[in-house]
Design an enzyme around this catalytic site. Structure first.
Site, PDB file in Angstrom:
ATOM      1  N   ASP A   1      -5.319   0.294   8.424  1.00  0.00           N
ATOM      2  CA  ASP A   1      -5.025   0.111   7.001  1.00  0.00           C
ATOM      3  C   ASP A   1      -5.728  -1.115   6.404  1.00  0.00           C
ATOM      4  OD1 ASP A   1      -3.533   2.249   6.132  1.00  0.00           O
ATOM      5  OD2 ASP A   1      -1.587   1.330   6.571  1.00  0.00           O
TER       6      ASP A   1
ATOM      7  N   LYS B   1       0.859  -1.197   0.000  1.00  0.00           N
ATOM      8  CA  LYS B   1       0.000   0.000   0.000  1.00  0.00           C
ATOM      9  C   LYS B   1       0.889   1.237   0.000  1.00  0.00           C
ATOM     10  CE  LYS B   1      -0.093   2.118   3.429  1.00  0.00           C
ATOM     11  NZ  LYS B   1       0.024   2.717   4.785  1.00  0.00           N
TER      12      LYS B   1
HETATM   13  C1  LIG Z   1      -0.307   5.641   8.779  1.00  0.00           C
HETATM   14  C2  LIG Z   1      -1.128   4.676   7.953  1.00  0.00           C
HETATM   15  O1  LIG Z   1      -0.300   3.631   7.455  1.00  0.00           O
HETATM   16  C3  LIG Z   1      -1.715   5.412   6.739  1.00  0.00           C
HETATM   17  O2  LIG Z   1      -2.235   4.568   5.758  1.00  0.00           O
HETATM   18  C4  LIG Z   1      -2.231   4.038   8.773  1.00  0.00           C
HETATM   19  O3  LIG Z   1      -3.090   5.035   9.273  1.00  0.00           O
HETATM   20  C5  LIG Z   1      -1.730   3.169   9.909  1.00  0.00           C
HETATM   21  O4  LIG Z   1      -2.399   1.966   9.801  1.00  0.00           O
HETATM   22  P1  LIG Z   1      -2.089   0.726  10.774  1.00  0.00           P
HETATM   23  O5  LIG Z   1      -0.632   0.520  10.911  1.00  0.00           O
HETATM   24  O6  LIG Z   1      -2.958  -0.400  10.282  1.00  0.00           O
HETATM   25  O7  LIG Z   1      -2.620   1.310  12.128  1.00  0.00           O
HETATM   26  P2  LIG Z   1      -3.108   0.599  13.462  1.00  0.00           P
HETATM   27  O8  LIG Z   1      -2.399  -0.693  13.645  1.00  0.00           O
HETATM   28  O9  LIG Z   1      -4.598   0.632  13.506  1.00  0.00           O
HETATM   29  O10 LIG Z   1      -2.596   1.664  14.517  1.00  0.00           O
HETATM   30  C6  LIG Z   1      -1.252   1.800  14.933  1.00  0.00           C
HETATM   31  C7  LIG Z   1      -1.144   3.094  15.717  1.00  0.00           C
HETATM   32  O11 LIG Z   1      -1.136   4.206  14.820  1.00  0.00           O
HETATM   33  C8  LIG Z   1      -1.857   5.299  15.338  1.00  0.00           C
HETATM   34  N1  LIG Z   1      -2.934   5.659  14.395  1.00  0.00           N
HETATM   35  C9  LIG Z   1      -3.255   4.840  13.355  1.00  0.00           C
HETATM   36  C10 LIG Z   1      -4.220   5.205  12.448  1.00  0.00           C
HETATM   37  C11 LIG Z   1      -4.878   6.439  12.629  1.00  0.00           C
HETATM   38  N2  LIG Z   1      -5.825   6.848  11.774  1.00  0.00           N
HETATM   39  N3  LIG Z   1      -4.551   7.238  13.665  1.00  0.00           N
HETATM   40  C12 LIG Z   1      -3.583   6.868  14.546  1.00  0.00           C
HETATM   41  O12 LIG Z   1      -3.298   7.611  15.483  1.00  0.00           O
HETATM   42  C13 LIG Z   1      -2.335   4.880  16.698  1.00  0.00           C
HETATM   43  O13 LIG Z   1      -1.366   5.339  17.618  1.00  0.00           O
HETATM   44  C14 LIG Z   1      -2.293   3.371  16.651  1.00  0.00           C
HETATM   45  O14 LIG Z   1      -2.066   2.832  17.903  1.00  0.00           O
HETATM   46  N1  LIG Z   2       1.690 -10.635   8.413  1.00  0.00           N
HETATM   47  C1  LIG Z   2       2.498  -9.751   9.006  1.00  0.00           C
HETATM   48  N2  LIG Z   2       3.515  -9.188   8.314  1.00  0.00           N
HETATM   49  C2  LIG Z   2       4.324  -8.280   8.900  1.00  0.00           C
HETATM   50  N3  LIG Z   2       4.230  -7.898  10.174  1.00  0.00           N
HETATM   51  C3  LIG Z   2       3.242  -8.419  10.907  1.00  0.00           C
HETATM   52  C4  LIG Z   2       2.343  -9.346  10.348  1.00  0.00           C
HETATM   53  N4  LIG Z   2       1.457  -9.659  11.300  1.00  0.00           N
HETATM   54  C5  LIG Z   2       1.787  -8.959  12.392  1.00  0.00           C
HETATM   55  N5  LIG Z   2       2.872  -8.213  12.189  1.00  0.00           N
HETATM   56  C6  LIG Z   2       3.470  -7.286  13.178  1.00  0.00           C
HETATM   57  O1  LIG Z   2       3.016  -5.973  12.826  1.00  0.00           O
HETATM   58  C7  LIG Z   2       4.061  -5.011  12.912  1.00  0.00           C
HETATM   59  C8  LIG Z   2       3.826  -3.915  11.845  1.00  0.00           C
HETATM   60  O2  LIG Z   2       4.026  -4.484  10.570  1.00  0.00           O
HETATM   61  P1  LIG Z   2       3.350  -3.927   9.230  1.00  0.00           P
HETATM   62  O3  LIG Z   2       4.202  -4.412   8.112  1.00  0.00           O
HETATM   63  O4  LIG Z   2       1.917  -4.246   9.195  1.00  0.00           O
HETATM   64  O5  LIG Z   2       3.524  -2.374   9.497  1.00  0.00           O
HETATM   65  P2  LIG Z   2       3.520  -1.104   8.589  1.00  0.00           P
HETATM   66  O6  LIG Z   2       4.183  -1.376   7.283  1.00  0.00           O
HETATM   67  O7  LIG Z   2       4.066  -0.004   9.434  1.00  0.00           O
HETATM   68  O8  LIG Z   2       2.014  -0.861   8.333  1.00  0.00           O
HETATM   69  P3  LIG Z   2       1.267   0.505   8.082  1.00  0.00           P
HETATM   70  O9  LIG Z   2       1.677   1.002   6.754  1.00  0.00           O
HETATM   71  O10 LIG Z   2      -0.138  -0.041   8.120  1.00  0.00           O
HETATM   72  O11 LIG Z   2       1.614   1.400   9.227  1.00  0.00           O
HETATM   73  C9  LIG Z   2       5.342  -5.797  12.725  1.00  0.00           C
HETATM   74  O12 LIG Z   2       6.371  -5.253  13.468  1.00  0.00           O
HETATM   75  C10 LIG Z   2       4.979  -7.229  13.147  1.00  0.00           C
HETATM   76  O13 LIG Z   2       5.435  -7.507  14.448  1.00  0.00           O
END
Ligand SMILES: C[C@](O)(CO)[C@H](O)COP(=O)(O)OP(=O)(O)OC[C@H]1O[C@@H](n2ccc(N)nc2=O)[C@H](O)[C@@H]1O
Ligand SMILES: Nc1ncnc2c1ncn2[C@@H]1O[C@H](COP(=O)(O)OP(=O)(O)OP(=O)(O)O)[C@@H](O)[C@H]1O
Length: 279
Positions: free
Chosen positions: A130, A10
């Protein structure tokens, strides 16, 4: 019966943070696209639920109930079985929604395997902000905290380069580092005739998480500079909460040349080229 599901990266082409809810979650306005670069899932019928993770980026990814694939399966069909294999190619905690896209791909695969309808965006939000946008990958405008999925104008052809420097950036820390939370949303999306037209328009938009992410991981500055310096780069910007940054090029071939160059000069970084993906 065996089902395959692709979990594309994404990319937040823009990410405007426009407010904050009482529960702490932030309101977003984001132009989201997906790349034909991603993880692969294979799902087979089985009595019990199981997950095996392999592939070039499997190290460090949880294989137990913390994995978003298993969380998604438990949410969708408590007690139902499936043998799931995850071929992990995307870096984790990287701002390209790897775990969220895996969860959404698992839901698509399980819906096919179990003969059920896909859950809606609101039903999967608890898995991660997300996950709703990843349910039906394609170019969209994402609002709310991630649950409002709105249509976006058709995009022109363009090439995409993704570069990650190998530093994991935790999303909560980046949101916490925001100085201002009520920034302007995007204007009405205009429609774009070419990759250059799209890049010009994006240059006037923002990723509001870029400054706090750069403070958290200063290497992001070097990643953005390296992408911007590749021949044919029309725009370099960070995705999500980082540290992955993307470059936009006229076409896939130009993005592939840039990826080859970066793999040579920065062999310690992850660099992949592709093009927009829609399901
Ligand atoms: C930053 C983005 O990647 C943009 O697409 C997303 O909003 C984040 O998506 P994500 O990692 O799936 O987020 P989540 O696992 O739901 O949240 C992780 C943390 O990000 C913060 N969080 C996330 C989404 C949002 N709209 N507001 C937030 O403040 C919160 O502190 C939350 O505890
Ligand atoms: N299938 C998976 N692949 C990767 N990480 C995972 C998975 N399931 C759980 N996790 C945990 O989730 C955490 C965040 O990984 P992820 O790749 O989803 O984050 P991200 O790329 O920051 O996502 P976003 O763009 O939504 O913020 C990792 O540190 C890992 O411990």
């Amino acid at each position: 019966m065996t089902v395959e599901a692709f979990a594309p990266a994404k990319i937040n082409l823009t990410l405007h943070v426009t407010g904050q809810r009482a529960d702490g979650y932030h309101l977003l306005d984001s132009l989201v696209v997906f790349a034909d670069i991603g993880d692969r899932l294979t799902l087979a019928q089985a009595d019990d639920l199981s997950l095996a993770v392999n592939g070039p980026r499997a190290a460090g990814v949880p294989v137990d109930g913390r994995n978003l694939v298993l969380k998604a399966a438990a949410l969708f069909g408590a007690g139902q079985g499936a043998a799931i294999r995850l071929d992990k190619r995307l870096p984790a905690a990287a701002g390209i929604g790897g775990g969220s896209s895996d969860a959404a791909a698992a839901l698509r695969g399980l819906a096919a395997l179990w003969g059920r309808d896909l859950p809606g965006p609101e039903a999967v939000l608890s898995l991660g902000a997300d996950v709703p946008v990843c349910l039906a990958p394609g170019p969209v405008r994402m609002r709310g905290v991630g649950e409002e999925i709105l249509p976006a104008p058709a995009l022109p052809e363009f090439g995409l380069l993704l570069v990650n420097p190998g530093v994991e950036v935790p999303t909560p820390a980046v949101f916490k580092g925001l100085v201002r939370k009520n920034n302007a949303p995007m204007p009405e999306l205009p429609g774009w005739a070419s990759a250059a037209d799209l890049a010009d328009w994006l240059a006037g938009q923002r990723n509001d998480l870029e400054p706090p992410a750069r403070a958290e991981a200063p290497v992001i500055d070097a990643v953005l500079a390296a992408i911007a310096a590749t021949p044919g780069c029309l725009l370099a910007r960070m995705s999500g909460s980082g540290a992955t940054c993307f470059g936009i090029y006229a076409d896939r071939a130009a993005a592939e040349r840039a990826a080859a160059l970066l793999r040579e000069t920065r062999p310690d970084w992850w660099a992949e080229a592709g093009a927009p993906y829609s399901l």
